[in-house]
Design an enzyme around this catalytic site. Structure first.
Site, PDB file in Angstrom:
ATOM      1  N   ARG A  40      10.590  26.098 128.460  1.00  0.00           N
ATOM      2  CA  ARG A  40      11.419  25.003 127.949  1.00  0.00           C
ATOM      3  C   ARG A  40      12.676  24.838 128.797  1.00  0.00           C
ATOM      4  NH1 ARG A  40      14.732  24.870 122.664  1.00  0.00           N
ATOM      5  NH2 ARG A  40      15.010  22.665 122.245  1.00  0.00           N
ATOM      6  N   HIS A  44      13.900  21.317 130.511  1.00  0.00           N
ATOM      7  CA  HIS A  44      15.206  20.752 130.184  1.00  0.00           C
ATOM      8  C   HIS A  44      16.134  20.711 131.397  1.00  0.00           C
ATOM      9  CE1 HIS A  44      15.214  20.890 125.521  1.00  0.00           C
ATOM     10  NE2 HIS A  44      13.986  20.727 125.989  1.00  0.00           N
ATOM     11  N   ASP A  45      15.998  21.671 132.294  1.00  0.00           N
ATOM     12  CA  ASP A  45      16.810  21.640 133.497  1.00  0.00           C
ATOM     13  C   ASP A  45      16.409  20.474 134.388  1.00  0.00           C
ATOM     14  OD1 ASP A  45      18.727  22.638 135.418  1.00  0.00           O
ATOM     15  OD2 ASP A  45      17.016  23.319 136.603  1.00  0.00           O
ATOM     16  N   ASN A  72      19.875  21.835 123.684  1.00  0.00           N
ATOM     17  CA  ASN A  72      19.691  23.099 124.409  1.00  0.00           C
ATOM     18  C   ASN A  72      20.205  24.318 123.663  1.00  0.00           C
ATOM     19  OD1 ASN A  72      18.451  21.952 126.638  1.00  0.00           O
ATOM     20  ND2 ASN A  72      20.377  21.611 127.714  1.00  0.00           N
ATOM     21  N   HIS A 169       3.689  22.884 124.802  1.00  0.00           N
ATOM     22  CA  HIS A 169       3.929  23.176 123.390  1.00  0.00           C
ATOM     23  C   HIS A 169       2.884  24.116 122.813  1.00  0.00           C
ATOM     24  CE1 HIS A 169       6.549  19.327 122.656  1.00  0.00           C
ATOM     25  NE2 HIS A 169       7.160  20.256 123.347  1.00  0.00           N
ATOM     26  N   ASP A 222       1.476  25.937 117.858  1.00  0.00           N
ATOM     27  CA  ASP A 222       0.031  25.878 117.646  1.00  0.00           C
ATOM     28  C   ASP A 222      -0.414  27.230 117.099  1.00  0.00           C
ATOM     29  OD1 ASP A 222      -0.621  27.702 119.688  1.00  0.00           O
ATOM     30  OD2 ASP A 222      -1.601  26.227 120.964  1.00  0.00           O
TER      31      ASP A 222
END
Length: 424
Positions: A40, A44-45, A72, A169, A222
């Protein structure tokens, strides 16, 4: 845009990937949340200002950085990257960027969780800007397919990249706050999101009650949250996507066929995921960045004033300095490099530029001289002597800082044999 290469560190730091992998494996062994957090972190970076490790920079009194932006707050595990960086600095100082460490670590957590392996392109530089408010440009879990496709297109990523990268995910956990809006008062006509599997929604309502006081409550993304597989897509196909952004992938013909393909063929998903991770790693790569020595802190620029308004004293840090000389096109260039190591203050030290043979090299790193009278191998700065520093056969003997001399010529606007040192 910088050109990346899988062999970028082959000569300068051939053990880089091994060192990073060992740090990631050790951390993951002791904290099973690390793989999902590192993956993640990479997403995000790269989505904000490109893959430049801006997500790792700490906030300051005058600037709130990305890592403290609302999306974040739950990324965490930054210590894994810092640990790898510290080990790399011990072996290959000022060589491997923090941005490359994140990219390699993201590949490693996928592979060690059972997912695909790919050769990471390297050569990224670290950015100097990190602004919390910019994290609002991250794709939100409430987005529909059109919003998601547009967000990815802005970063030169396709709808296929969107669906493939959403497969990340398959690792991790989400708190209730990211999906609770789908469970109650969803719309004027539907109490619960009608795209959700009814039994799945009822289970989530039990885990996330209406007046939930447990801030740790939530659900795994999941059924196999520690294994990288294609179960995520199978969940989405049956109305069990946790986020609205997950479930919307099967509501749009532009993305539905890929969800179906990945759900039916894990090998195909692995191939496309690896390809999309490589493309994601190319987003916003910069040429004019830096290689930080500590991933949470910028390097110092010319002078003792930092980019966001802080000075050295704000950090309570030790200024290390080294004088390096090398010959270039027949001229001797003096490079004064400035960087941080925690612990002691360097007060009133200023690096404003170094000139040699008519050419100028900006202050980048001060390697092994301490300010305020602290020594490095017999060299002192702040009224002390920097004696016999040698690099590539070029030698500066008897140089002083703060009334600085080199061979009897003063620096501080001083000259040494026609070589001007404006950085003291």
């Amino acid at each position: 845009m910088a050109i990346l290469d899988t062999h970028y560190y082959d000569k300068t730091c051939p053990q880089a990937e091994q060192i990073i992998s060992e740090s990631v494996r050790y951390a993951s062994k002791h904290d099973p949340k690390v793989p999902a957090r590192i993956l993640r972190m990479f997403f995000h970076d790269c989505f904000i200002r490109g893959c430049d490790a801006s997500i790792l920079l700490d906030s300051s009194p005058k600037n709130k950085a990305e890592k403290d932006g609302l999306p974040n707050v739950s990324v965490r595990s930054f210590y894994v990257i810092e640990d790898a960086k510290a080990k790399l600095e011990a072996v290959c100082p000022h060589t491997v960027s923090c941005a490359d460490i994140i990219a390699i670590a993201a590949r490693d957590v996928v592979f060690m969780s059972g997912g695909p392996y790919w050769n990471v392109l390297k050569g990224r530089k670290d950015g100097r800007v990190s602004i919390a408010n910019e994290t609002l440009n991250l794709p939100a879990p409430t987005f529909n397919a059109t919003q998601l496709i547009q967000a990815f297109a802005q970063r030169n990523l396709t709808a296929k990249d969107l669906v493939a990268l959403s497969g990340g995910h398959t690792l991790g956990f989400s708190h209730c706050s990211s999906f609770v809006a789908r469970l109650r008062n969803f719309s004027p006509t539907h109490y619960t999101d009608p795209s959700m599997n009814i039994a799945f929604a009822d289970m989530l309502k039990q885990k996330c009650p209406a007046h939930n006081r447990d801030h740790n409550a939530g659900e795994f993304l999941d059924p196999t949250p520690a294994t990288f597989d294609n179960r995520y897509y199978k969940q989405v196909m049956t109305g069990k996507g946790l986020f609205n952004s997950d479930q919307m992938l099967v509501s749009d013909d532009r993305t539905k066929w890929m969800v179906e393909a990945f759900a039916g063929n894990q090998g195909f998903f692995f191939k496309e995921f690896a390809d999309s991770m490589i493309r994601l790693g190319n987003v916003g790569v910069i040429e004019n960045g830096e290689v930080r020595l500590k991933c949470s802190v910028r390097l110092i620029f010319a002078g003792n004033q930092l980019e966001d308004g802080r000075t050295l004293a704000d950090y309570n840090t030790l200024l290390l300095a080294s004088l390096r000389m090398r010959k270039a096109a027949g001229n001797i260039w003096i490079m004064l490099l400035v960087h941080f190591a925690g612990g002691v203050q360097a007060n009133g030290v200023q690096a404003v530029g170094v000139q040699a043979g008519g050419g100028q090299a900006g202050c980048v790193q001060v390697g092994d001289v301490q300010a305020g009278g602290v020594q490095d191998g017999g060299a002192q700065a702040g009224g002390a002597q920097a004696g016999g520093v040698q690099d590539g056969g070029a030698q500066a003997g008897g140089a002083q800082a703060g009334g600085v001399q080199d061979g009897g010529a003063q620096a501080g606007g001083a000259q040494a044999g026609g070589v001007q040192a404006g950085c003291a």
